[in-house]
Design an enzyme around this catalytic site. Structure first.
Site, PDB file in Angstrom:
ATOM      1  N   HIS A  37       0.846  -1.208   0.000  1.00 20.87           N
ATOM      2  CA  HIS A  37       0.000   0.000   0.000  1.00 20.87           C
ATOM      3  C   HIS A  37       0.881   1.259   0.000  1.00 20.87           C
ATOM      4  CE1 HIS A  37      -2.731  -2.921   2.233  1.00 20.87           C
ATOM      5  NE2 HIS A  37      -3.479  -2.565   1.211  1.00 20.87           N
ATOM      6  N   ASP A 149      -2.982  -7.452  -7.629  1.00 25.63           N
ATOM      7  CA  ASP A 149      -4.365  -7.873  -7.913  1.00 25.63           C
ATOM      8  C   ASP A 149      -4.634  -7.547  -9.380  1.00 25.63           C
ATOM      9  OD1 ASP A 149      -5.268  -8.422  -5.007  1.00 25.63           O
ATOM     10  OD2 ASP A 149      -4.312  -6.468  -4.926  1.00 25.63           O
ATOM     11  N   GLN A 152      -8.104  -7.300 -10.874  1.00 28.60           N
ATOM     12  CA  GLN A 152      -8.769  -6.103 -10.340  1.00 28.60           C
ATOM     13  C   GLN A 152      -8.314  -4.856 -11.102  1.00 28.60           C
ATOM     14  OE1 GLN A 152      -9.570  -5.201  -6.029  1.00 28.60           O
ATOM     15  NE2 GLN A 152      -7.714  -4.016  -6.280  1.00 28.60           N
TER      16      GLN A 152
HETATM   17  P1  AMP Z   1      -6.271  -3.990  -0.609  1.00 30.12           P
HETATM   18  O1  AMP Z   1      -6.142  -3.220   0.649  1.00 30.12           O
HETATM   19  O2  AMP Z   1      -5.776  -5.394  -0.508  1.00 30.12           O
HETATM   20  O3  AMP Z   1      -7.635  -3.874  -1.240  1.00 30.12           O
HETATM   21  O4  AMP Z   1      -5.278  -3.314  -1.647  1.00 30.12           O
HETATM   22  C1  AMP Z   1      -5.347  -1.944  -1.938  1.00 30.12           C
HETATM   23  C2  AMP Z   1      -4.428  -1.654  -3.094  1.00 30.12           C
HETATM   24  O5  AMP Z   1      -3.095  -2.032  -2.752  1.00 30.12           O
HETATM   25  C3  AMP Z   1      -4.794  -2.450  -4.370  1.00 30.12           C
HETATM   26  O6  AMP Z   1      -4.616  -1.605  -5.487  1.00 30.12           O
HETATM   27  C4  AMP Z   1      -3.798  -3.564  -4.347  1.00 30.12           C
HETATM   28  O7  AMP Z   1      -3.526  -4.102  -5.626  1.00 30.12           O
HETATM   29  C5  AMP Z   1      -2.573  -2.880  -3.767  1.00 30.12           C
HETATM   30  N1  AMP Z   1      -1.648  -3.862  -3.222  1.00 30.12           N
HETATM   31  C6  AMP Z   1      -1.933  -4.848  -2.333  1.00 30.12           C
HETATM   32  N2  AMP Z   1      -0.833  -5.606  -2.089  1.00 30.12           N
HETATM   33  C7  AMP Z   1       0.161  -5.080  -2.843  1.00 30.12           C
HETATM   34  C8  AMP Z   1       1.533  -5.408  -3.038  1.00 30.12           C
HETATM   35  N3  AMP Z   1       2.112  -6.436  -2.409  1.00 30.12           N
HETATM   36  N4  AMP Z   1       2.267  -4.643  -3.883  1.00 30.12           N
HETATM   37  C9  AMP Z   1       1.692  -3.593  -4.532  1.00 30.12           C
HETATM   38  N5  AMP Z   1       0.409  -3.237  -4.387  1.00 30.12           N
HETATM   39  C10 AMP Z   1      -0.355  -3.962  -3.564  1.00 30.12           C
END
Ligand code: AMP
Length: 280
Positions: A37, A149, A152
Site C-alpha cells: 500500500h 491484484d 482487479q
Molecule cells: P487492498 O487493501 O488489498 O484492497 O489493496 C489496496 C491496493 O493495494 C490495491 O490496489 C492492491 O492491488 C494494492 N496492493 C496490495 N498488495 C500489494 C503489493 N504487495 N504490492 C503492490 N500493491 C499492492
C-alpha cells in the site's frame, strides 16, 4: 491529515480542493496497511496533488462471510502510519456508502469465467460497485492500483473505459517480502513458517517463466513441485492480448511490454494467496 467518515463532508472537502485547482490522487484500500500500500502512496507523491486514501472493507466483494469476518483490521495502526505519509485526507466511510450503489448486472467474460472471476462468484461485481461509488464521490484525477491484484487492475481499467471517466490509472508493481512472498493484508493470518512455505509460490513462478516451451504443462509443473501444504486453486498462463480481449478491454501498445502473464491462486491453511508474473 483530516479523517472524514461522512460522504457529504468528503464531497464538500473535494469541492473546496477542486475550487482551489488542486489535482486529486486517490488510493483506495481495505486497510491493514503494508509496504505494498505504501508503495502506491509513494508513487502518488511524484504527482503534485492532494492525496486521498480510503479504507473500507467492502462486504460485497467477499463471497464468504467467514473470510470477511477474518479479514485483518488494524485501523489505529493504519491511521498512525498514514499520518507520516503526507496524506491530505483519510476517507473512512461507514456502511452508508453501500446505499445508492451503481447498478451493474453483467461484466465481460474475463471477470466471471477465468481466474479469480471464476472462483469468486460476484467478487468483481462487488469491487466494481464500490470503486465506482468511491470514484463518483472523490472525482479523482489519478488513481493508484497494484499489479498484485492484476484482474482487479483490469476491472478498474474496464470501469474507467465503460463510464468514460477522465481518470488516469497508475499501475504499481508488486512489493514482496525478502523471500519473494507478495505482501498482502491476509499474510497477517499466517505463521512465520507458513509464510516461508508460501514464498515457494513466487520461486516456482520465476522458475517456470524462465523455462521456454512448457507453457501447456503449467498445472502439472506446479502440482509436482509445490509444497503439499499449499492447495492450488488455479494456475494459468495467458497471452496479454487474449487477457485484454476476454476482459473487454482495448489494448494499447504500452500494455504489451510482455507477451504472457502467469496467474496463481492457492490456499495455505485456509488463507487465500494470489500472485502473478509477466514474461516473454
Ligand atoms: P487492498 O487493501 O488489498 O484492497 O489493496 C489496496 C491496493 O493495494 C490495491 O490496489 C492492491 O492491488 C494494492 N496492493 C496490495 N498488495 C500489494 C503489493 N504487495 N504490492 C503492490 N500493491 C499492492
Amino acid at each position: 491529515m483530516k479523517i472524514i467518515t461522512k460522504i457529504e463532508e468528503i464531497k464538500n472537502h473535494i469541492h473546496r480542493l477542486k475550487n482551489e485547482n488542486h489535482i486529486i490522487s486517490f488510493i483506495p484500500t481495505m486497510g491493514n496497511l503494508h509496504n505494498g500500500h505504501l508503495s502506491l502512496i509513494k508513487k502518488s507523491q511524484s504527482i503534485v496533488s492532494k492525496k486521498i486514501v480510503s479504507i473500507f472493507i467492502n462486504p460485497l466483494q467477499f463471497n464468504n462471510t467467514k473470510d470477511f469476518d477474518a479479514y485483518p483490521r488494524k485501523i489505529d495502526k493504519d491511521i498512525e502510519c498514514l499520518k507520516t505519509q503526507n496524506i491530505d485526507c483519510l476517507f473512512l466511510p461507514d456502511e452508508n456508502i453501500l446505499d445508492d450503489l451503481p447498478i451493474i448486472d453483467t461484466l465481460p467474460d474475463g471477470f466471471t469465467k477465468i481466474l479469480c472471476g471464476k472462483y469468486r462468484p460476484n467478487h468483481f461485481i462487488g469491487v466494481y460497485k464500490i470503486v465506482l461509488r468511491l470514484f463518483n464521490i472523490i472525482s479523482p484525477d489519478y488513481v493508484f492500483f497494484g499489479e498484485k491484484d492484476y484482474q482487479q487492475l483490469l476491472l478498474i481499467k474496464f470501469l474507467i473505459q465503460k463510464n468514460k471517466l477522465n481518470i488516469k490509472i497508475n499501475e504499481c508493481e508488486t512489493i514482496r517480502d525478502l523471500n519473494g512472498l507478495a505482501l498482502s493484508s491476509r499474510n497477517n493470518l499466517l505463521t512465520q513458517n507458513q509464510k516461508k512455505i508460501a514464498s515457494s509460490i513466487y520461486k516456482l513462478m520465476q522458475e517456470y517463466t524462465m523455462k521456454s516451451n512448457i507453457k501447456h504443462q503449467i498445472l502439472s509443473y506446479f502440482e509436482d513441485k509445490i509444497d503439499k501444504l499449499i492447495e492450488t486453486e488455479y494456475c494459468e498462463v495467458i497471452e496479454t492480448k487474449d487477457l485484454y480481449d476476454i476482459h473487454g478491454l482495448d489494448i494499447i501498445d504500452s500494455d504489451i511490454n510482455f507477451k504472457y502473464r502467469l496467474f496463481y491462486a492457492g490456499y495455505i491453511s485456509g488463507v487465500r494467496l494470489i500472485d502473478n508474473l509477466s514474461f516473454n
